[in-house]
Design a protein around this motif. Structure first.
Motif, PDB file in Angstrom:
ATOM      1  N   PHE A 190      73.734  -0.703 -59.456  1.00 55.66           N
ATOM      2  CA  PHE A 190      75.052  -0.016 -59.179  1.00 55.66           C
ATOM      3  C   PHE A 190      75.527  -0.701 -58.160  1.00 55.66           C
ATOM      4  O   PHE A 190      75.888   0.202 -57.138  1.00 55.66           O
ATOM      5  CB  PHE A 190      75.013   1.527 -59.189  1.00 55.66           C
ATOM      6  CG  PHE A 190      76.276   2.141 -59.494  1.00 55.66           C
ATOM      7  CD1 PHE A 190      76.926   1.878 -60.668  1.00 55.66           C
ATOM      8  CD2 PHE A 190      76.751   3.091 -58.723  1.00 55.66           C
ATOM      9  CE1 PHE A 190      78.111   2.246 -60.944  1.00 55.66           C
ATOM     10  CE2 PHE A 190      78.148   3.724 -58.942  1.00 55.66           C
ATOM     11  CZ  PHE A 190      78.925   3.325 -60.122  1.00 55.66           C
ATOM     12  N   ASP A 191      75.551  -2.114 -58.038  1.00 54.54           N
ATOM     13  CA  ASP A 191      76.112  -2.755 -56.801  1.00 54.54           C
ATOM     14  C   ASP A 191      77.134  -3.958 -57.093  1.00 54.54           C
ATOM     15  O   ASP A 191      77.378  -3.901 -58.237  1.00 54.54           O
ATOM     16  CB  ASP A 191      74.835  -3.299 -55.960  1.00 54.54           C
ATOM     17  CG  ASP A 191      73.911  -4.078 -56.724  1.00 54.54           C
ATOM     18  OD1 ASP A 191      74.498  -4.582 -57.870  1.00 54.54           O
ATOM     19  OD2 ASP A 191      72.868  -4.189 -56.655  1.00 54.54           O
ATOM     20  N   CYS A 192      77.537  -4.597 -55.965  1.00 50.53           N
ATOM     21  CA  CYS A 192      78.575  -5.566 -56.178  1.00 50.53           C
ATOM     22  C   CYS A 192      78.010  -6.550 -57.104  1.00 50.53           C
ATOM     23  O   CYS A 192      78.625  -7.376 -58.126  1.00 50.53           O
ATOM     24  CB  CYS A 192      79.049  -6.196 -55.106  1.00 50.53           C
ATOM     25  SG  CYS A 192      80.194  -7.282 -54.965  1.00 50.53           S
ATOM     26  N   GLN A 193      76.730  -7.227 -56.809  1.00 50.20           N
ATOM     27  CA  GLN A 193      76.084  -8.222 -57.742  1.00 50.20           C
ATOM     28  C   GLN A 193      76.096  -8.036 -59.154  1.00 50.20           C
ATOM     29  O   GLN A 193      76.278  -8.814 -59.806  1.00 50.20           O
ATOM     30  CB  GLN A 193      74.715  -8.580 -56.764  1.00 50.20           C
ATOM     31  CG  GLN A 193      74.188  -9.788 -57.641  1.00 50.20           C
ATOM     32  CD  GLN A 193      74.774 -11.043 -57.433  1.00 50.20           C
ATOM     33  OE1 GLN A 193      75.075 -11.188 -56.237  1.00 50.20           O
ATOM     34  NE2 GLN A 193      75.542 -11.918 -58.309  1.00 50.20           N
ATOM     35  N   THR A 194      75.631  -6.747 -59.575  1.00 45.78           N
ATOM     36  CA  THR A 194      75.406  -6.335 -61.104  1.00 45.78           C
ATOM     37  C   THR A 194      76.749  -6.437 -61.418  1.00 45.78           C
ATOM     38  O   THR A 194      77.286  -6.867 -62.545  1.00 45.78           O
ATOM     39  CB  THR A 194      74.848  -5.157 -61.153  1.00 45.78           C
ATOM     40  OG1 THR A 194      73.534  -4.898 -60.285  1.00 45.78           O
ATOM     41  CG2 THR A 194      74.706  -4.655 -62.592  1.00 45.78           C
ATOM     42  N   TYR A 195      77.863  -5.800 -60.764  1.00 44.59           N
ATOM     43  CA  TYR A 195      79.244  -5.700 -61.377  1.00 44.59           C
ATOM     44  C   TYR A 195      79.818  -7.057 -61.472  1.00 44.59           C
ATOM     45  O   TYR A 195      80.308  -7.391 -62.568  1.00 44.59           O
ATOM     46  CB  TYR A 195      80.196  -4.931 -60.143  1.00 44.59           C
ATOM     47  CG  TYR A 195      81.504  -4.979 -60.590  1.00 44.59           C
ATOM     48  CD1 TYR A 195      82.035  -4.283 -61.774  1.00 44.59           C
ATOM     49  CD2 TYR A 195      82.707  -5.923 -59.861  1.00 44.59           C
ATOM     50  CE1 TYR A 195      83.368  -4.128 -61.902  1.00 44.59           C
ATOM     51  CE2 TYR A 195      83.850  -5.760 -60.208  1.00 44.59           C
ATOM     52  CZ  TYR A 195      84.300  -5.162 -61.341  1.00 44.59           C
ATOM     53  OH  TYR A 195      85.653  -5.128 -61.599  1.00 44.59           O
ATOM     54  N   GLU A 196      79.575  -8.094 -60.571  1.00 47.91           N
ATOM     55  CA  GLU A 196      80.244  -9.524 -60.723  1.00 47.91           C
ATOM     56  C   GLU A 196      79.754 -10.227 -61.792  1.00 47.91           C
ATOM     57  O   GLU A 196      80.237 -11.050 -62.346  1.00 47.91           O
ATOM     58  CB  GLU A 196      80.131 -10.054 -59.423  1.00 47.91           C
ATOM     59  CG  GLU A 196      81.216  -9.383 -58.435  1.00 47.91           C
ATOM     60  CD  GLU A 196      81.230 -10.151 -57.077  1.00 47.91           C
ATOM     61  OE1 GLU A 196      80.410 -11.152 -56.916  1.00 47.91           O
ATOM     62  OE2 GLU A 196      82.259  -9.795 -56.025  1.00 47.91           O
ATOM     63  N   ASP A 197      78.230 -10.139 -61.740  1.00 46.47           N
ATOM     64  CA  ASP A 197      77.475 -10.542 -62.968  1.00 46.47           C
ATOM     65  C   ASP A 197      77.875 -10.192 -64.333  1.00 46.47           C
ATOM     66  O   ASP A 197      78.318 -11.233 -65.429  1.00 46.47           O
ATOM     67  CB  ASP A 197      76.185 -10.423 -63.072  1.00 46.47           C
ATOM     68  CG  ASP A 197      75.271 -11.122 -61.541  1.00 46.47           C
ATOM     69  OD1 ASP A 197      75.934 -11.948 -61.162  1.00 46.47           O
ATOM     70  OD2 ASP A 197      74.131 -10.453 -61.498  1.00 46.47           O
ATOM     71  N   ILE A 198      78.251  -9.119 -64.593  1.00 47.46           N
ATOM     72  CA  ILE A 198      78.618  -8.678 -65.953  1.00 47.46           C
ATOM     73  C   ILE A 198      80.060  -8.679 -66.079  1.00 47.46           C
ATOM     74  O   ILE A 198      80.642  -9.004 -67.272  1.00 47.46           O
ATOM     75  CB  ILE A 198      78.340  -6.978 -66.175  1.00 47.46           C
ATOM     76  CG1 ILE A 198      76.757  -7.029 -65.676  1.00 47.46           C
ATOM     77  CG2 ILE A 198      78.712  -6.622 -67.690  1.00 47.46           C
ATOM     78  CD1 ILE A 198      75.949  -7.665 -66.709  1.00 47.46           C
ATOM     79  N   VAL A 199      81.017  -8.540 -65.108  1.00 45.45           N
ATOM     80  CA  VAL A 199      82.335  -8.624 -65.203  1.00 45.45           C
ATOM     81  C   VAL A 199      83.076 -10.043 -65.603  1.00 45.45           C
ATOM     82  O   VAL A 199      83.810 -10.281 -66.395  1.00 45.45           O
ATOM     83  CB  VAL A 199      83.131  -8.094 -63.864  1.00 45.45           C
ATOM     84  CG1 VAL A 199      83.068  -9.155 -63.083  1.00 45.45           C
ATOM     85  CG2 VAL A 199      84.565  -7.582 -64.649  1.00 45.45           C
TER      86      VAL A 199
END
Length: 452
Positions: free
Chosen positions: A387-396
């Protein structure tokens, strides 16, 4: 701004803003609110002294000098107050410092209205019972614009005199039923209490004016650590309750002989048992509180969505043979309910001191809010899980969810989370949600590793 130690944020706020450097600023804020009749506009302090510039600069992070004119937007002051260590607003700050409610011109005119004072005579007559001393004192304060729940009643009176009269009468009758010595009874369910005093089983729901006023009175009766009464929250719209607030409300009711709904609040959980496959459990709050034993766990993984919860369980279909305390899996199914929070509390109480919480949710405003709630409840044990920026940007970039609307983007621009200071900024810039289901494979991988 200065950080104060101790647990009483209201006492800290009063001490902080009682410094001489804040006196003229606060007077200007009070005056602006009274004239504008809302939190808006600017309060201006002209030709500030050195003490005033230092105090105001320290709170807002500004850089004014002695002799400057300083303009303070009331909206900004309200925001800074609520986000500060004090966690209060302009209205409560005034009450703390001045010992009474901050009234607008229109409210002061209302208090001189004969019709307003006649309302209280009518309620005393309609109650049909001898008024208890505590109730009589409250009614007297209300009529003077000082009692808890005053703004709720004021809004009602302004829009619907009959509704104001009936709501206040319901609260008076409820207090009599709860606290008259000769009518002491076994604990009573909230809807039953409401029906007995009004004929309407929902009249004392927290979404109703009478329900909010009753809560305000009950809160005002609780002494704090310093022997003073707790600051009331009955003027707030408490109809939108997260699990933490709901538990506090339930506790308040129960302290005063009122039983609430303990069946609607549920929690999904799963804890491995030796030699058995993972099983799904669904408990109500009543079951959580009545259970003689709750599992001891090494760590607790929390997901927001039932489909993700089931996918994680389905990934472990074979019997498990673990030694030591196992990991737990919990699903909140949206904002954490009172049942979910109470289950977490009980599990942590029986587990060893290293039991941590790992939370993963949807990348949207509600998901962020849920994470912040859990972090606030369990600050020493909380960890963000994928639940962090890296996960978000990878998926988005490959599986973007629905667009964030303007209000959601604006909210994210004001937020920052301690576990990743870039997350909210990235979400507001990319303006897309990411649902847990889009990265469930990564969650499954982490979950399986717990059993290797």
């Amino acid at each position: 701004m200065t950080q104060y130690a101790g647990s009483d944020h209201r006492a800290k706020a009063k001490a902080y803003f009682s410094q001489p450097g804040f006196q003229r600023m606060l007077a200007a804020v009070w005056n602006r609110y009274e004239r504008l009749e809302r939190i808006g506009g600017n309060a201006v302090v002209r030709k500030v002294t050195q003490a005033e510039s230092e105090a105001i600069n320290s709170f807002f992070g500004w850089n004014f000098n002695e002799g400057d004119d300083i303009s303070i937007p009331l909206v900004l002051f309200e925001q800074e107050l609520r986000e500060s260590i004090f966690s209060i607003g302009i209205m409560e700050l005034y009450r703390l410092i001045e010992g009474k409610a901050l009234l607008t011109r229109a409210e002061k005119q209302l208090l001189s209205n004969a019709e307003w004072h006649r309302l209280f005579d009518e309620v005393r007559q309609l109650s049909g019972e001898e008024i208890l001393p505590i109730t009589n004192t409250w009614l007297s304060k209300l009529s003077a614009g000082q009692g808890v729940g005053w703004r709720t009643l004021r809004e009602l009176f302004r829009d619907n005199h009959a509704k104001a009269q009936s709501s206040l009468t319901i609260v008076v009758r409820a207090l009599h039923l709860l606290f008259a010595e000769y009518s002491r009874m076994e604990p009573i369910r909230l809807p039953v209490l409401a029906a007995r005093v009004s004929g309407d089983a929902h009249a004392l729901d927290i979404s109703e004016p009478a329900g909010r006023m009753l809560v305000a009175v009950l809160q005002s009766m609780i002494p704090d650590e310093a022997g003073q009464q707790t600051a009331p929250a009955g003027d707030e719209d408490a109809s939108d309750q997260d699990g933490s607030k709901s538990l506090k409300l339930r506790q308040l009711y129960r302290m005063n002989g009122i039983l609430d709904d303990d069946l609607s609040s549920i929690v999904y959980w799963s804890v491995p048992e030796y030699g058995k496959p993972l099983l799904r459990n669904v408990w109500t709050l009543r079951q959580v509180e009545a259970a003689e034993h709750v599992p001891r766990c090494s760590r607790i993984y929390i997901v927001e969505n039932p489909a993700v919860f089931s996918t994680l369980i389905d990934s472990m279909s074979e019997p498990l043979f673990l030694t030591g305390n196992p990991p737990a899996l919990v699903c909140t199914s949206g904002p954490a309910s009172a049942a979910a929070i109470r289950w977490l509390q009980r599990c942590i109480e029986v587990s060893d001191g290293t039991c941590s919480i790992y939370y993963s949710g949807d990348f949207d405003v509600k998901g962020i809010s849920m994470a912040q709630t859990l972090q606030g409840l369990f600050p020493e044990r909380f960890t963000a899980w994928r639940f962090d920026c890296q996960t978000y940007e990878d998926i988005v970039g490959c599986l973007p969810g629905p667009s964030l609307n303007g209000a959601e983007i604006s909210k994210l621009q004001t937020l920052s989370v301690s576990w990743d200071d870039q997350l909210c900024k990235s979400m507001s810039q990319k303006a897309r949600k990411v649902h847990q289901e889009a990265f469930v494979d990564q969650l499954v991988k982490d979950w399986k590793e717990c059993f290797d």
